[in-house]
Scaffold this motif. Sequence first.
Motif, mmCIF file in Angstrom:
data_model
loop_
_atom_site.group_PDB
_atom_site.id
_atom_site.type_symbol
_atom_site.label_atom_id
_atom_site.label_comp_id
_atom_site.label_asym_id
_atom_site.label_seq_id
_atom_site.Cartn_x
_atom_site.Cartn_y
_atom_site.Cartn_z
ATOM 1 N N PRO A 1 0.955 -1.238 -0.160
ATOM 2 C CA PRO A 1 0.047 -0.080 0.056
ATOM 3 C C PRO A 1 0.779 1.286 0.201
ATOM 4 N N VAL A 2 1.920 1.269 0.549
ATOM 5 C CA VAL A 2 2.923 2.413 0.623
ATOM 6 C C VAL A 2 3.362 2.687 -0.708
ATOM 7 N N SER A 3 3.815 1.674 -1.511
ATOM 8 C CA SER A 3 4.219 1.905 -3.052
ATOM 9 C C SER A 3 3.024 2.229 -3.674
ATOM 10 N N ASP A 4 1.959 1.876 -3.626
ATOM 11 C CA ASP A 4 0.641 2.221 -4.654
ATOM 12 C C ASP A 4 0.433 3.722 -4.212
ATOM 13 N N ARG A 5 0.633 4.197 -2.976
ATOM 14 C CA ARG A 5 0.197 5.356 -2.540
ATOM 15 C C ARG A 5 1.293 6.769 -2.755
ATOM 16 N N TYR A 6 2.619 6.234 -2.383
ATOM 17 C CA TYR A 6 3.436 7.176 -2.553
ATOM 18 C C TYR A 6 4.623 6.938 -3.681
ATOM 19 N N GLY A 7 4.610 5.758 -4.396
ATOM 20 C CA GLY A 7 5.379 5.435 -5.328
ATOM 21 C C GLY A 7 6.580 4.517 -4.858
ATOM 22 N N ARG A 8 6.921 3.955 -6.124
ATOM 23 C CA ARG A 8 8.131 2.883 -5.913
ATOM 24 C C ARG A 8 9.442 3.658 -5.329
ATOM 25 N N ARG A 9 9.681 4.759 -6.006
ATOM 26 C CA ARG A 9 10.882 5.224 -5.610
ATOM 27 C C ARG A 9 10.785 5.790 -3.926
ATOM 28 N N HIS A 10 9.913 6.526 -3.726
ATOM 29 C CA HIS A 10 9.894 6.935 -2.319
ATOM 30 C C HIS A 10 9.717 5.464 -1.327
ATOM 31 N N THR A 11 9.194 4.658 -1.689
ATOM 32 C CA THR A 11 9.128 3.070 -0.728
ATOM 33 C C THR A 11 10.459 2.859 -0.635
ATOM 34 N N ILE A 12 11.308 2.822 -1.811
ATOM 35 C CA ILE A 12 12.785 2.301 -1.386
ATOM 36 C C ILE A 12 13.533 3.360 -0.795
ATOM 37 N N MET A 13 13.018 4.420 -0.769
ATOM 38 C CA MET A 13 13.887 5.470 0.235
ATOM 39 C C MET A 13 13.422 5.248 1.637
ATOM 40 N N ILE A 14 12.259 4.793 1.921
ATOM 41 C CA ILE A 14 11.808 4.532 3.244
ATOM 42 C C ILE A 14 12.532 3.322 3.760
ATOM 43 N N ALA A 15 12.618 2.376 2.762
ATOM 44 C CA ALA A 15 13.176 1.110 3.117
ATOM 45 C C ALA A 15 14.620 1.274 3.604
ATOM 46 N N ALA A 16 15.346 2.213 2.776
ATOM 47 C CA ALA A 16 16.804 2.749 3.188
ATOM 48 C C ALA A 16 16.869 3.353 4.355
ATOM 49 N N ALA A 17 16.188 4.093 4.845
ATOM 50 C CA ALA A 17 16.057 4.716 6.160
ATOM 51 C C ALA A 17 15.883 3.815 7.270
ATOM 52 N N ILE A 18 14.846 2.807 7.051
ATOM 53 C CA ILE A 18 14.738 1.792 8.040
ATOM 54 C C ILE A 18 15.895 0.658 8.079
ATOM 55 N N PHE A 19 16.859 0.649 7.095
ATOM 56 C CA PHE A 19 17.812 -0.154 7.321
ATOM 57 C C PHE A 19 18.887 0.646 8.198
ATOM 58 N N ILE A 20 19.067 1.787 7.950
ATOM 59 C CA ILE A 20 20.028 2.474 8.691
ATOM 60 C C ILE A 20 19.630 2.532 10.343
ATOM 61 N N VAL A 21 18.372 2.555 10.531
ATOM 62 C CA VAL A 21 17.730 2.582 11.817
ATOM 63 C C VAL A 21 18.034 0.852 12.523
ATOM 64 N N GLY A 22 17.930 0.130 11.781
ATOM 65 C CA GLY A 22 17.846 -1.389 11.993
ATOM 66 C C GLY A 22 19.483 -1.660 12.556
ATOM 67 N N THR A 23 20.100 -1.354 11.460
ATOM 68 C CA THR A 23 21.724 -1.477 11.603
ATOM 69 C C THR A 23 22.327 -0.998 12.900
ATOM 70 N N THR A 24 21.805 0.143 13.284
ATOM 71 C CA THR A 24 22.179 1.014 14.282
ATOM 72 C C THR A 24 21.736 0.110 15.618
ATOM 73 N N GLY A 25 20.523 -0.327 15.638
ATOM 74 C CA GLY A 25 20.033 -1.058 16.957
ATOM 75 C C GLY A 25 20.683 -2.227 17.161
ATOM 76 N N ALA A 26 20.913 -3.200 15.997
ATOM 77 C CA ALA A 26 21.579 -4.294 15.924
ATOM 78 C C ALA A 26 23.158 -4.303 16.567
ATOM 79 N N THR A 27 23.707 -3.161 16.137
ATOM 80 C CA THR A 27 25.014 -2.699 16.363
ATOM 81 C C THR A 27 25.234 -2.631 17.965
ATOM 82 N N VAL A 28 24.366 -1.548 18.478
ATOM 83 C CA VAL A 28 24.401 -1.462 20.093
ATOM 84 C C VAL A 28 23.824 -2.371 21.048
#
Length: 447
Positions: free
Chosen positions: A66-93
């Motif tokens: 639903p996110v990609s249908d509403r906001y577009g494929r490009r913006h959904t990939i950008m959201i995923a990248a931001a979540i990657f950064i958050v998850g990586t930080t959490g796993a590291t600490v």
Amino acid sequence: MSDSFIVGVIAVVAAMGGLLFGYDTGIISAALLQITHDFSLSVMGQQVVTSAIIAGALVGCLGSAPVSDRYGRRHTIMIAAAIFIVGTTGATVSGTIPSLTFSRFILGLAVGASSQIVPVYIAEIVPAARRGQLVVLFQMAVVVGITVSFITGYFLRDHSWRLMFALGAIPAILLLGGMTFLPNSPRWMTMRGDVPGARKVLRLVRSSDRLAELELDSILAARGNQAGWPEVFKPWLRPAVVAAVGVALLTQITGINAVLYYAPTIFASVGFGKGSAILASIPIGVAMILATIFGSWAVDAWGRRALMLRLLPFSALSLAVLAIVFMLGATQGANPWIAVGALVAYAIFNAGSLSVAVWLIGAEVFPLPVRSKGMSLVAGSHWAADLIVSLITLSLIEAIGAAGTFWLFAGVNLAAVAFIYKYVPETKGRSLEEIETSLREHRFNQE
């Protein structure tokens, strides 16, 4: 700047999501040896930590539709990248197993979203003649990420597992930055009513304005309103669902990720030390890269269906050899290296066929109004099967032995050949709109 170069840049940047996918799922194979020691994990604990990212991926791939249908494929990939950064930080600490497990679940949300939306974005923006090769770039990035994780794990085997996780932030930052400069999918823009914007993008990524207009006309003729989940399960779409979901399930239950996640553990069980067990896993990653390079050529030269039918029998044979090694006792003489060779051969034939085709077929066979939801179903099936396999692999080895486990996977590989022969048509060289027409005219499985 040529259209071919622009299309290539778009596909490469978007496929960076695959690099993250591969690194974050693969790094656990090396980190698990240290984490198990540091936290005194049981077999079940190891499987839970490993599987947390897969559980997150299952949620992420379904939630991203639903996110990609509403906001577009490009913006959904950008959201995923931001979540990657958050998850990586959490796993590291993380200082406890629950916090590490939760952080890997967050990483999984991004992995699942990437697996759902990146192949769709690439498929919707590149020309039909290059779609196979460029969508497979996503899988190429996945196996490169896995191989990098194996190499990183080897060199950091005597250092902290936290550093192994932290390095995953680098490609996440590159993906987030790179996607800010890329265009939206012209097919998504058309579905949202932005025909001028779609025309502008197509003129940018096609070799002539005439070809761009012809493709836009084709998209407009096939355009429908954004459809809900019930549409995905209508009878006329059933052949696409069976083919795409079937390949997604088979990609996992044929055993490839069980091998990737637990390769060092398997090698340690046949006589390798910790460092040697991790080092022995690197050839598997290299083999997968070479197989994916070959597959990226073969999907357009041979075809998606032909590639799987030709390679999968050898995948089953490689697993049979591996099972025999374990039956004979793999700690004797050179037998451990036969196990390595069999696993490498299996990785070549399985990753070079099913793993190459899975995201490509899923991104091709669904019509535009349900493409995002259909791909979510494909990715969800893939991750659900992966979750089950990763949760039971070590327990299965304990229950029926390594030999029995690999015999089981060999049988599933043979079953996959029969399924593909019966249910998966050839999509090579056909436009997305031509594939949709074959579905509507009930000749999908006759192509």
